[in-house]
Design a protein around this motif. Structure first.
Motif, PDB file in Angstrom:
ATOM      1  N   GLU A 287      86.228 -53.008   8.122  1.00  0.00           N
ATOM      2  CA  GLU A 287      84.886 -53.187   7.592  1.00  0.00           C
ATOM      3  C   GLU A 287      84.724 -52.403   6.284  1.00  0.00           C
ATOM      4  O   GLU A 287      85.323 -51.335   6.108  1.00  0.00           O
ATOM      5  CB  GLU A 287      83.835 -52.714   8.597  1.00  0.00           C
ATOM      6  CG  GLU A 287      83.767 -53.550   9.848  1.00  0.00           C
ATOM      7  CD  GLU A 287      82.627 -53.110  10.740  1.00  0.00           C
ATOM      8  OE1 GLU A 287      81.727 -52.376  10.241  1.00  0.00           O
ATOM      9  OE2 GLU A 287      82.628 -53.487  11.931  1.00  0.00           O
TER      10      GLU A 287
ATOM     11  N   ARG B  10      81.706 -41.381   4.413  1.00  0.00           N
ATOM     12  CA  ARG B  10      81.201 -42.663   4.899  1.00  0.00           C
ATOM     13  C   ARG B  10      82.347 -43.619   5.171  1.00  0.00           C
ATOM     14  O   ARG B  10      82.341 -44.363   6.168  1.00  0.00           O
ATOM     15  CB  ARG B  10      80.240 -43.247   3.859  1.00  0.00           C
ATOM     16  CG  ARG B  10      79.434 -44.414   4.342  1.00  0.00           C
ATOM     17  CD  ARG B  10      78.252 -44.709   3.425  1.00  0.00           C
ATOM     18  NE  ARG B  10      78.647 -44.907   2.039  1.00  0.00           N
ATOM     19  CZ  ARG B  10      78.295 -44.099   1.050  1.00  0.00           C
ATOM     20  NH1 ARG B  10      77.557 -43.025   1.287  1.00  0.00           N
ATOM     21  NH2 ARG B  10      78.690 -44.340  -0.186  1.00  0.00           N
ATOM     22  N   ALA B  11      83.370 -43.611   4.309  1.00  0.00           N
ATOM     23  CA  ALA B  11      84.526 -44.485   4.496  1.00  0.00           C
ATOM     24  C   ALA B  11      85.302 -44.107   5.759  1.00  0.00           C
ATOM     25  O   ALA B  11      85.795 -44.976   6.487  1.00  0.00           O
ATOM     26  CB  ALA B  11      85.430 -44.413   3.273  1.00  0.00           C
TER      27      ALA B  11
ATOM     28  N   GLN C 251      84.121 -42.838   8.448  1.00  0.00           N
ATOM     29  CA  GLN C 251      83.349 -43.166   9.648  1.00  0.00           C
ATOM     30  C   GLN C 251      83.185 -44.666   9.862  1.00  0.00           C
ATOM     31  O   GLN C 251      82.658 -45.097  10.883  1.00  0.00           O
ATOM     32  CB  GLN C 251      81.966 -42.511   9.558  1.00  0.00           C
ATOM     33  CG  GLN C 251      82.006 -40.994   9.570  1.00  0.00           C
ATOM     34  CD  GLN C 251      80.636 -40.382   9.328  1.00  0.00           C
ATOM     35  OE1 GLN C 251      79.697 -41.071   8.944  1.00  0.00           O
ATOM     36  NE2 GLN C 251      80.541 -39.070   9.555  1.00  0.00           N
ATOM     37  N   THR C 252      83.646 -45.466   8.896  1.00  0.00           N
ATOM     38  CA  THR C 252      83.522 -46.924   8.992  1.00  0.00           C
ATOM     39  C   THR C 252      84.676 -47.499   9.804  1.00  0.00           C
ATOM     40  O   THR C 252      85.838 -47.129   9.575  1.00  0.00           O
ATOM     41  CB  THR C 252      83.512 -47.553   7.586  1.00  0.00           C
ATOM     42  OG1 THR C 252      82.428 -47.003   6.842  1.00  0.00           O
ATOM     43  CG2 THR C 252      83.359 -49.069   7.670  1.00  0.00           C
ATOM     44  N   PRO C 253      84.412 -48.371  10.753  1.00  0.00           N
ATOM     45  CA  PRO C 253      85.491 -48.981  11.562  1.00  0.00           C
ATOM     46  C   PRO C 253      86.497 -49.705  10.672  1.00  0.00           C
ATOM     47  O   PRO C 253      86.128 -50.268   9.638  1.00  0.00           O
ATOM     48  CB  PRO C 253      84.731 -49.970  12.457  1.00  0.00           C
ATOM     49  CG  PRO C 253      83.341 -49.423  12.539  1.00  0.00           C
ATOM     50  CD  PRO C 253      83.087 -48.805  11.194  1.00  0.00           C
TER      51      PRO C 253
ATOM     52  N   PRO D 150      82.732 -50.000   3.772  1.00  0.00           N
ATOM     53  CA  PRO D 150      81.693 -48.970   3.895  1.00  0.00           C
ATOM     54  C   PRO D 150      80.362 -49.480   3.343  1.00  0.00           C
ATOM     55  O   PRO D 150      80.327 -50.174   2.324  1.00  0.00           O
ATOM     56  CB  PRO D 150      82.235 -47.817   3.048  1.00  0.00           C
ATOM     57  CG  PRO D 150      83.706 -48.062   2.964  1.00  0.00           C
ATOM     58  CD  PRO D 150      83.874 -49.548   2.957  1.00  0.00           C
ATOM     59  N   ARG D 151      79.289 -49.156   4.026  1.00  0.00           N
ATOM     60  CA  ARG D 151      77.964 -49.607   3.610  1.00  0.00           C
ATOM     61  C   ARG D 151      77.249 -48.498   2.838  1.00  0.00           C
ATOM     62  O   ARG D 151      77.001 -47.425   3.379  1.00  0.00           O
ATOM     63  CB  ARG D 151      77.162 -49.995   4.843  1.00  0.00           C
ATOM     64  CG  ARG D 151      76.104 -51.028   4.555  1.00  0.00           C
ATOM     65  CD  ARG D 151      75.535 -51.545   5.842  1.00  0.00           C
ATOM     66  NE  ARG D 151      74.920 -52.839   5.649  1.00  0.00           N
ATOM     67  CZ  ARG D 151      74.259 -53.482   6.578  1.00  0.00           C
ATOM     68  NH1 ARG D 151      74.158 -52.927   7.779  1.00  0.00           N
ATOM     69  NH2 ARG D 151      73.741 -54.646   6.345  1.00  0.00           N
ATOM     70  N   GLU D 152      76.950 -48.787   1.576  1.00  0.00           N
ATOM     71  CA  GLU D 152      76.265 -47.795   0.750  1.00  0.00           C
ATOM     72  C   GLU D 152      74.767 -47.801   1.040  1.00  0.00           C
ATOM     73  O   GLU D 152      74.179 -48.856   1.307  1.00  0.00           O
ATOM     74  CB  GLU D 152      76.451 -48.099  -0.744  1.00  0.00           C
ATOM     75  CG  GLU D 152      77.845 -47.894  -1.272  1.00  0.00           C
ATOM     76  CD  GLU D 152      77.927 -48.198  -2.763  1.00  0.00           C
ATOM     77  OE1 GLU D 152      77.146 -49.050  -3.226  1.00  0.00           O
ATOM     78  OE2 GLU D 152      78.753 -47.594  -3.447  1.00  0.00           O
TER      79      GLU D 152
END
Length: 267
Positions: A39, A31-32, A34-36, A41-43
């Motif tokens: 920003e 997830r980290a 793939q995060t721009p 990371p959104r859990e």
């Protein structure tokens, strides 16, 4: 319906811990990546809640299972020591460390002494918790005659403390009946009991306490359903030793909170 709070805590601890761990080891890094940039990371909501609640639930589980557990006094069987609406703490390690839910003792610590106020699972319905005072230990011979106790042939002395003068709702009928307050000595423990003229739970008796069991009675001697009625308490049913009153919610008819009882040590 009976809810096993310990089992619920164990299940929640396991569930939140597993969800948090799986996400940490398998999904958080992906997830980290793939995060721009710039920003955070959104859990997923489920992971966020699991991460937040896991340590809290774990601490509550450990504290409640191995240190102290709160209980509320529902009846007047332990008056005048404990009153209806008293909230007490029970020492969970006084008689050994047990695994939650399984109730299997893993560490021997101590055993009840005569005079201890103990919480235990009711032998005839383990889903119910009872509280009484230990009178007889394994191997003891207990005699109850003329409202006096004898343990192994030795009389447990009683001294009059005048008429019982309780003012709460549960005391009114006792006061009307002329109940007497007595101070009883159980080995090194001095405590008060209530005796009601003309009343007695069961006949006089002499009984031997079997191995691995305890004989218990309420301090409200003539108004207590205890070992005189339903028998002995097995050692494995013990929950712990009551040691302090941390709150006393007496209800609107009795002044709501009785501040004078807060922090009272139970003896």
């Amino acid at each position: 319906m009976h809810f096993d709070f310990a089992a619920i805590l164990v299940a929640l601890t396991f569930a939140t811990g597993v969800i948090w761990a799986i996400d940490h080891w398998f999904f958080a890094k992906q997830r980290a990546a793939q995060t721009p940039p710039g920003e955070a990371p959104r859990e997923p909501v489920l992971v966020e809640y699991s991460r937040s609640f896991f340590p809290v639930i774990l601490i509550v589980l450990l504290f409640r299972s191995f240190l102290a557990e709160p209980f509320r006094i529902p009846s007047g069987s332990m008056m005048p020591t404990l009153l209806v609406g008293d909230f007490i703490l029970v020492n969970k390690f006084a008689y050994g460390i047990r695994l939650p839910v399984l109730d299997k003792k893993i560490i021997e610590v101590g055993e009840p002494e005569r005079g201890d106020v103990v919480v235990f699972r009711f032998p005839k319905d383990p889903s119910q918790d009872y509280i009484k005072r230990v009178i007889g230990k394994p191997g003891d011979e207990v005699t109850y005659r003329d409202k006096k106790l004898y343990v192994n042939g030795k009389e447990m002395p009683q001294a009059t403390d005048g008429l019982y003068a309780g003012t709460d709702t549960e005391s009114r009928e006792l006061v009307r009946r002329g109940a007497e307050s007595l101070v009883e000595q159980l080995d090194s423990v001095s405590h008060k009991i209530i005796a009601v003229p003309g009343d007695q739970v069961g006949p006089d008796f002499t009984i031997s306490v079997p191995a691995g069991h305890y004989f218990v009675m309420g301090d409200n001697r003539d108004r207590s359903s205890d070992s005189r009625v339903w028998g002995f308490v097995p050692e494995q049913n013990l929950v712990g030793k009551a040691f302090v009153i941390w709150m006393s919610w007496r209800g609107l008819s009795n002044g709501v909170i009785e501040f004078s009882r807060l922090g009272t040590l139970i003896k």
